[in-house]
Design a protein around this motif. Structure first.
Motif, mmCIF file in Angstrom:
data_model
loop_
_atom_site.group_PDB
_atom_site.id
_atom_site.type_symbol
_atom_site.label_atom_id
_atom_site.label_comp_id
_atom_site.label_asym_id
_atom_site.label_seq_id
_atom_site.Cartn_x
_atom_site.Cartn_y
_atom_site.Cartn_z
ATOM 1 N N UNK A 61 -72.716 24.978 10.996
ATOM 2 C CA UNK A 61 -72.675 25.722 9.732
ATOM 3 C C UNK A 61 -72.881 27.211 9.966
ATOM 4 N N UNK A 62 -73.780 27.548 10.899
ATOM 5 C CA UNK A 62 -74.062 28.953 11.179
ATOM 6 C C UNK A 62 -72.838 29.644 11.774
ATOM 7 N N UNK A 63 -72.190 29.002 12.742
ATOM 8 C CA UNK A 63 -71.007 29.618 13.356
ATOM 9 C C UNK A 63 -69.863 29.731 12.365
ATOM 10 N N UNK A 64 -69.696 28.705 11.521
ATOM 11 C CA UNK A 64 -68.652 28.787 10.497
ATOM 12 C C UNK A 64 -68.936 29.937 9.537
ATOM 13 N N UNK A 65 -70.208 30.135 9.196
ATOM 14 C CA UNK A 65 -70.568 31.220 8.275
ATOM 15 C C UNK A 65 -70.229 32.582 8.878
ATOM 16 N N UNK A 113 -57.653 44.632 11.383
ATOM 17 C CA UNK A 113 -56.661 43.671 11.869
ATOM 18 C C UNK A 113 -57.138 43.012 13.157
ATOM 19 N N UNK A 114 -57.729 43.816 14.041
ATOM 20 C CA UNK A 114 -58.275 43.270 15.287
ATOM 21 C C UNK A 114 -59.450 42.335 15.002
ATOM 22 N N UNK A 115 -60.234 42.665 13.980
ATOM 23 C CA UNK A 115 -61.356 41.814 13.591
ATOM 24 C C UNK A 115 -60.857 40.438 13.137
ATOM 25 N N UNK A 116 -59.776 40.423 12.381
ATOM 26 C CA UNK A 116 -59.199 39.151 11.933
ATOM 27 C C UNK A 116 -58.667 38.356 13.120
ATOM 28 N N UNK A 117 -58.091 39.060 14.106
ATOM 29 C CA UNK A 117 -57.624 38.384 15.316
ATOM 30 C C UNK A 117 -58.801 37.725 16.035
ATOM 31 N N UNK A 118 -59.904 38.461 16.185
ATOM 32 C CA UNK A 118 -61.088 37.918 16.854
ATOM 33 C C UNK A 118 -61.607 36.689 16.118
ATOM 34 N N UNK A 119 -61.676 36.776 14.791
ATOM 35 C CA UNK A 119 -62.156 35.642 13.995
ATOM 36 C C UNK A 119 -61.255 34.426 14.180
#
Length: 279
Positions: A61-65, A113-119
């Protein structure tokens, strides 16, 4: 939260479409509301797909959050930058008419955009881990292919940032590759979901998922080569025609999956439900 953020994209796209209907898409000096419309709708669909996939990741749950809030923050900024800047008449990525502040917003847009790639990478990793629980294996197989395709789409997006535009050569449009790669998040898990609901034999189901997904990946590869050559993907030459044939292979796999579902118990129940409601 992800579902609400995804639906927000469709709401923004609807508002923009209404505005375009009354005032047109061009906003001087360089704004294009059609781009804002397509972007908001596309990222909304992407986030809804992520919301559907995330519960199957097996993450805590923590990692998903953490991943969820990376997506939320990146998406909200992207909505704001794309929509507000185009309404101001400024290209949110590659402006030639903006101020220093607009350049800063553009740079932040690239970072988001790079942040979304990392996620997305963080979310994809557990789907490829060995020894993961075999929960809904057919659907997970389609999701794995979809994430590979998504990485190609991100590569196209990064290329646009580096090139400061969407074109390679005279007519190679990276946005086609970008969009086709992202739509795998809907097209490829769909095969697994349909065959899972149809209670199809595991070996047969995996064969159809592999066939449809590999065909989709070949399509992306062919479009990537065509784009790198500086040619449009919408001409009747060898590579685009072969890409079209591969999409037909995916479509055949999807049609077989739908047919198997309609012949199954779940399919009969769905048919009877629609019939009872007048469809």
């Amino acid at each position: 939260m992800l579902v609400m953020i995804g639906l927000l994209g469709f709401a923004l796209a609807a508002i923009i479409a209404l505005y375009i209907g009354f005032n047109g898409a061009a906003v001087l000096p360089e704004g294009n509301l059609e781009s804002a419309f397509s972007f908001d709708a596309a990222i909304g669909l992407f986030i809804l797909s992520i919301a559907a996939i995330m519960p199957l990741s097996g993450l805590s749950s923590r990692k998903r959050a953490i991943i969820r809030w990376l997506f939320i923050q990146g998406t909200l900024y992207s909505y704001a930058a794309e929509t507000i800047q185009h309404f101001r008449g400024i290209n949110p990525r590659f402006s030639q008419a903006g101020t220093i502040a607009d350049s800063i917003f553009s740079a932040l847009f690239g970072l988001e955009s790079l942040l979304i790639i990392v996620a997305t990478v963080l979310l994809a990793i557990p789907f490829f881990r060995k020894g993961r629980p075999e929960t809904r294996p057919l659907l997970v197989l389609g999701i794995r292919y979809a994430f590979v395709s998504t990485m190609v789409a991100f590569a196209g997006g990064v290329s646009m940032i580096v090139l400061q535009g969407r074109y390679m050569g005279d007519a190679g449009n990276l946005i086609v590759l970008h969009g086709l790669g992202f739509h795998a998040l809907q097209a490829l898990p769909l095969l697994g979901w349909l065959l899972e609901r149809a209670n199809t034999d595991g070996k047969t189901a995996r064969t159809w998922i592999h066939a449809g997904s590999i065909a989709w990946m070949i399509t992306i590869l062919l479009i990537a080569v065509q784009t790198a050559l500086g040619l449009t993907a919408f001409e009747l030459t060898v590579l685009p025609v072969l890409a079209g044939v591969m999409l037909l292979v995916w479509l055949a796999a999807a049609a077989v999956s739908v047919r198997k579902l309609l012949k199954s118990t779940d399919g009969e129940s769905l048919f009877n439900l629609l019939k009872d409601r007048g469809f």
